[in-house]
Design an enzyme around this catalytic site. Structure first.
Site, PDB file in Angstrom:
ATOM      1  CB  SER A 141      -7.802  14.209 -12.465  1.00 12.75           C
ATOM      2  OG  SER A 141      -8.843  15.174 -12.431  1.00 12.75           O
ATOM      3  CE1 TYR A 154      -3.839  17.846 -12.858  1.00  7.37           C
ATOM      4  CE2 TYR A 154      -6.173  18.115 -13.315  1.00  7.37           C
ATOM      5  CZ  TYR A 154      -5.158  17.618 -12.517  1.00  7.37           C
ATOM      6  OH  TYR A 154      -5.467  16.878 -11.397  1.00  7.37           O
TER       7      TYR A 154
HETATM    8  N1  LIG Z   1      -7.123  18.396  -5.349  1.00  6.79           N
HETATM    9  C1  LIG Z   1      -7.887  18.075  -6.363  1.00  6.79           C
HETATM   10  O1  LIG Z   1      -8.953  18.653  -6.563  1.00  6.79           O
HETATM   11  C2  LIG Z   1      -7.477  16.938  -7.283  1.00  6.79           C
HETATM   12  C3  LIG Z   1      -8.458  16.384  -8.129  1.00  6.79           C
HETATM   13  C4  LIG Z   1      -8.103  15.351  -8.981  1.00  6.79           C
HETATM   14  C5  LIG Z   1      -6.806  14.870  -8.987  1.00  6.79           C
HETATM   15  N2  LIG Z   1      -5.870  15.422  -8.164  1.00  6.79           N
HETATM   16  C6  LIG Z   1      -4.514  14.877  -8.238  1.00  6.79           C
HETATM   17  O2  LIG Z   1      -4.120  14.427  -6.962  1.00  6.79           O
HETATM   18  C7  LIG Z   1      -2.708  14.438  -6.866  1.00  6.79           C
HETATM   19  C8  LIG Z   1      -2.301  15.063  -5.540  1.00  6.79           C
HETATM   20  O3  LIG Z   1      -2.711  16.402  -5.525  1.00  6.79           O
HETATM   21  P1  LIG Z   1      -3.302  17.106  -4.219  1.00  6.79           P
HETATM   22  O4  LIG Z   1      -4.683  17.482  -4.510  1.00  6.79           O
HETATM   23  O5  LIG Z   1      -3.012  16.316  -3.002  1.00  6.79           O
HETATM   24  O6  LIG Z   1      -2.473  18.483  -4.269  1.00  6.79           O
HETATM   25  P2  LIG Z   1      -1.296  19.052  -3.353  1.00  6.79           P
HETATM   26  O7  LIG Z   1      -1.711  19.099  -1.922  1.00  6.79           O
HETATM   27  O8  LIG Z   1      -0.893  20.330  -4.030  1.00  6.79           O
HETATM   28  O9  LIG Z   1      -0.155  17.966  -3.517  1.00  6.79           O
HETATM   29  C9  LIG Z   1       0.647  17.887  -4.657  1.00  6.79           C
HETATM   30  C10 LIG Z   1       1.874  17.082  -4.306  1.00  6.79           C
HETATM   31  O10 LIG Z   1       2.694  16.971  -5.476  1.00  6.79           O
HETATM   32  C11 LIG Z   1       4.023  17.280  -5.105  1.00  6.79           C
HETATM   33  N3  LIG Z   1       4.779  17.848  -6.212  1.00  6.79           N
HETATM   34  C12 LIG Z   1       4.436  18.879  -7.031  1.00  6.79           C
HETATM   35  N4  LIG Z   1       5.454  19.170  -7.864  1.00  6.79           N
HETATM   36  C13 LIG Z   1       6.462  18.302  -7.546  1.00  6.79           C
HETATM   37  C14 LIG Z   1       7.782  18.122  -8.031  1.00  6.79           C
HETATM   38  N5  LIG Z   1       8.303  18.906  -8.999  1.00  6.79           N
HETATM   39  N6  LIG Z   1       8.533  17.141  -7.486  1.00  6.79           N
HETATM   40  C15 LIG Z   1       8.040  16.373  -6.492  1.00  6.79           C
HETATM   41  N7  LIG Z   1       6.810  16.491  -5.997  1.00  6.79           N
HETATM   42  C16 LIG Z   1       6.030  17.459  -6.521  1.00  6.79           C
HETATM   43  C17 LIG Z   1       3.895  18.308  -3.983  1.00  6.79           C
HETATM   44  O11 LIG Z   1       5.059  18.282  -3.162  1.00  6.79           O
HETATM   45  P3  LIG Z   1       6.181  19.411  -3.068  1.00  6.79           P
HETATM   46  O12 LIG Z   1       5.510  20.738  -3.352  1.00  6.79           O
HETATM   47  O13 LIG Z   1       6.686  19.290  -1.667  1.00  6.79           O
HETATM   48  O14 LIG Z   1       7.193  19.011  -4.075  1.00  6.79           O
HETATM   49  C18 LIG Z   1       2.701  17.766  -3.216  1.00  6.79           C
HETATM   50  O15 LIG Z   1       3.113  16.809  -2.275  1.00  6.79           O
HETATM   51  C19 LIG Z   1      -2.200  15.186  -8.102  1.00  6.79           C
HETATM   52  O16 LIG Z   1      -1.722  14.268  -9.052  1.00  6.79           O
HETATM   53  C20 LIG Z   1      -3.441  15.897  -8.611  1.00  6.79           C
HETATM   54  O17 LIG Z   1      -3.392  16.110 -10.001  1.00  6.79           O
HETATM   55  C21 LIG Z   1      -6.176  16.439  -7.307  1.00  6.79           C
END
Ligand SMILES: NC(=O)c1ccc[n+]([C@@H]2O[C@H](COP(=O)([O-])OP(=O)(O)OC[C@H]3O[C@@H](n4cnc5c(N)ncnc54)[C@H](OP(=O)(O)O)[C@@H]3O)[C@@H](O)[C@H]2O)c1
Length: 266
Positions: A141, A154
């Site tokens: 991130s 985080y």
């Molecule tokens: N959105 C943002 O603004 C942003 C910015 C920078 C970085 N990121 C990073 O991008 C990545 C993806 O996030 P996203 O934005 O796409 O959010 P998201 O839509 O909430 O996706 C998060 C994913 O992580 C999985 N996950 C969470 N806990 C888990 C567990 N205990 N076991 C297995 N899977 C788990 C969830 O699947 P289940 O709930 O089905 O398990 C979901 O598929 C993350 O690493 C996040 O830190 C996001």
């Protein structure tokens, strides 16, 4: 370079049930890779597998659990697949002051955002080295570039992922394995809501031009991996913000972040 798709070869994507992970899976599938979809919500993974034109496999797992992580290589082998591309994308955040945090919730962030990345890299890269073919995309991130009051765990977790990915990339260079840290700015996914942000709060502190779509973030990550880039920050403004971040004295920056973070509002 991205390993070419082939029979019995696959890309394993964690957190493929929504957001950036689902987009990465769609785009790797469109490039001809067999995708192995990992997350807890089996229904969402199955719906994505049905949507994809190419072959895919669904492996539900809770990545906060050591046993679930440890079982993945055997479950992949039972499908007759070798993982050529590993995407550690699953992640979550807590929000609010450490003094008011619930220890279990904080440690779940460490398990999923840090321990699972280490665990899966350690379990899958050895075989990649043996084959002298592979690619690893770890999703960090822009929060990786400095401490983040209001999301202390985080920010530290993503800094770990960035540091670890740099070191791993250097180690694997002689084997021809490419390793990339993808460092997105804000993206509209389920992430903010899961952390406890309202969209209004998030958009109030993070101006609209910083937001990049999950599709474009996934594309930047895969293109960066294919080009062998160590770090990818999607979006010109996020790259500029990262540079400003590095140049601003930390004392000033931390004060500003603590004053504006929605999680630290009284
Ligand atoms: N959105 C943002 O603004 C942003 C910015 C920078 C970085 N990121 C990073 O991008 C990545 C993806 O996030 P996203 O934005 O796409 O959010 P998201 O839509 O909430 O996706 C998060 C994913 O992580 C999985 N996950 C969470 N806990 C888990 C567990 N205990 N076991 C297995 N899977 C788990 C969830 O699947 P289940 O709930 O089905 O398990 C979901 O598929 C993350 O690493 C996040 O830190 C996001």
């Amino acid at each position: 370079m991205l390993p070419p798709p082939g029979p019995n070869r696959a890309a394993l994507i964690t957190g493929a049930s929504s957001g950036i992970g689902a987009e990465i899976a769609r785009q790797l599938s469109a490039r001809g890779h067999h995708t192995v979809l990992v997350a807890r919500r089996a229904e969402q993974l199955t719906a994505l597998a049905e949507e994809l034109d190419g072959p895919s496999s669904v492996l539900p797992a809770d990545l906060s659990q050591r046993a679930d992580r440890a079982a993945l290589p055997e479950r992949v082998a039972a499908l007759g697949l070798e993982i050529d591309i590993l995407v550690n994308n699953a992640g979550l955040s807590t929000m609010g002051p450490v003094a008011a945090a619930e220890p279990g919730a904080e440690l779940t962030v460490v398990e999923v955002d840090v321990a699972a990345v280490v665990d899966l890299c350690t379990r899958f890269v050895g075989d990649m080295v043996g084959r002298r073919r592979g690619a690893v995309l770890n999703v960090a991130s822009v929060a990786a570039f400095g401490p983040l009051p209001g999301q202390a765990v985080y920010g530290a977790a993503k800094a770990f992922v960035l540091s670890y990915t740099h070191a791993l990339g250097q180690e694997l260079k002689p084997s021809g394995i490419t390793v990339t840290a993808l460092c997105p700015g804000p993206v509209h996914t389920g992430f903010g809501e899961a952390a406890g942000f309202s969209i209004e709060d998030a958009e109030a502190v993070l101006p609209k031009p910083l937001w990049v779509s999950a599709h474009d973030v996934a594309k930047a990550g895969i293109d960066g991996l294919a080009a062998g880039r160590a770090v990818v920050v999607p979006g010109r403004l996020n790259r500029a913000a990262t540079a400003v971040y590095h140049l601003t004295p930390r004392r000033l920056l931390l004060g500003l972040l603590a004053r504006t973070h929605p999680g630290l509002k009284k």
